[in-house]
Design an enzyme around this catalytic site. Structure first.
Site, PDB file in Angstrom:
ATOM      1  CE  LYS A   1      -2.144  -0.955   3.870  1.00 17.83           C
ATOM      2  NZ  LYS A   1      -1.678  -2.279   4.312  1.00 17.83           N
TER       3      LYS A   1
ATOM      4  NE  ARG B   1      -3.839  -1.411  10.187  1.00 25.38           N
ATOM      5  CZ  ARG B   1      -2.794  -0.984   9.485  1.00 25.38           C
ATOM      6  NH1 ARG B   1      -2.782   0.217   8.958  1.00 25.38           N
ATOM      7  NH2 ARG B   1      -1.768  -1.767   9.298  1.00 25.38           N
TER       8      ARG B   1
ATOM      9  NE  ARG C   1       7.639  -3.093   5.868  1.00 23.46           N
ATOM     10  CZ  ARG C   1       6.331  -2.800   5.813  1.00 23.46           C
ATOM     11  NH1 ARG C   1       5.813  -2.325   4.694  1.00 23.46           N
ATOM     12  NH2 ARG C   1       5.548  -2.987   6.837  1.00 23.46           N
TER      13      ARG C   1
ATOM     14  NE  ARG D   1       6.883  -0.788  10.074  1.00 25.33           N
ATOM     15  CZ  ARG D   1       5.734  -0.789   9.412  1.00 25.33           C
ATOM     16  NH1 ARG D   1       5.630  -0.150   8.262  1.00 25.33           N
ATOM     17  NH2 ARG D   1       4.697  -1.442   9.889  1.00 25.33           N
TER      18      ARG D   1
ATOM     19  NE  ARG E   1       2.373  -5.498  11.266  1.00 22.64           N
ATOM     20  CZ  ARG E   1       3.537  -5.443  10.621  1.00 22.64           C
ATOM     21  NH1 ARG E   1       4.599  -6.060  11.115  1.00 22.64           N
ATOM     22  NH2 ARG E   1       3.645  -4.769   9.504  1.00 22.64           N
TER      23      ARG E   1
END
Ligand code: ADP
Length: 194
Positions: free
Chosen positions: A14, A89, A128, A134, A146
């Site tokens: 996204k 969300r 990532r 992160r 998640r």
């Protein structure tokens, strides 16, 4: 105005696509994940609260998230439209967004979901995590959490917009530019409406 929601599970691309679409269509890109990370980076009370949830793969509370989103929209009174990335969300967030836009005489024009499998996403996020710094991308348990939160709380947002005939799905696997082409093919026809 052209108001788009870019939808899909964590790691579905996204952020990458929203950045490109914002440029292409002259929209303000709003990523609630980026807004929370900005607050964390500045050690604000909001950031400290958000971090507690994010590090565990949970959603931040709706009231906090909606308030932050509204403040960001209010900072762009001249916007030609918005692209929402990582928001809404929950169905409560979707209802709040609808109300906010209605107050401006506007609406969500389309929600586009990027479809990517759970295995592909887990691999992408772990990759990532090696470079993003992160914490929520570095722990496979947090990534799985998640994904389950996404299915339980976020997936119903698709139906919220599908009921009004405003939801679309596209294949989110492939080259970045090809996915971008699939997205623009959905959005171009809406430009005339705005
Ligand atoms: P990703 O889509 O890769 O999970 P984001 O950057 O969009 O990453 O979000 C990271 C985290 O920030 C989420 O797991 C959640 O804790 C928090 N967050 C972001 N957007 C929202 C939202 N709209 N509502 C609640 N929490 C959010």
């Amino acid at each position: 105005m052209l108001n788009l929601i870019l939808f899909g599970p964590p790691g579905s691309g996204k952020g990458t696509q929203a950045t490109k679409l914002a440029k292409q269509f002259g929209l303000v890109h709003i990523s609630t994940g980026d807004l929370f990370r900005y607050e964390i980076g500045n050690n604000t009370p909001l950031g400290t609260e958000a971090k507690r949830y994010m590090d565990q793969g949970q959603l931040c509370p709706d009231t906090v998230t909606i308030g932050m989103l509204r403040a960001k929209v209010d900072r762009h009174p001249q916007a030609g439209g918005f692209i929402f990335d990582g928001f809404p969300r929950t169905v409560a967030q979707a209802t709040a967004l609808d109300r906010l836009l209605k107050g401006m005489g506007e609406e969500v024009n389309v929600l586009i979901a990027l479809e990517v499998s759970e295995d592909e996403i887990t691999a992408r996020l772990l990759e990532r995590g090696k470079t993003s710094g992160r914490p929520d991308d570095q722990d496979e348990d947090v990534i799985r959490k998640r994904f389950s939160v996404y299915q339980a709380e976020t997936a119903p947002v698709y139906n919220h917009y599908a009921e009004f005939g405003k939801a679309r799905r596209i294949n989110g696997v492939g080259e970045i530019d090809n996915i971008f082409d699939r997205l623009t093919a959905e959005i171009e026809p809406l430009k005339q409406l705005s």
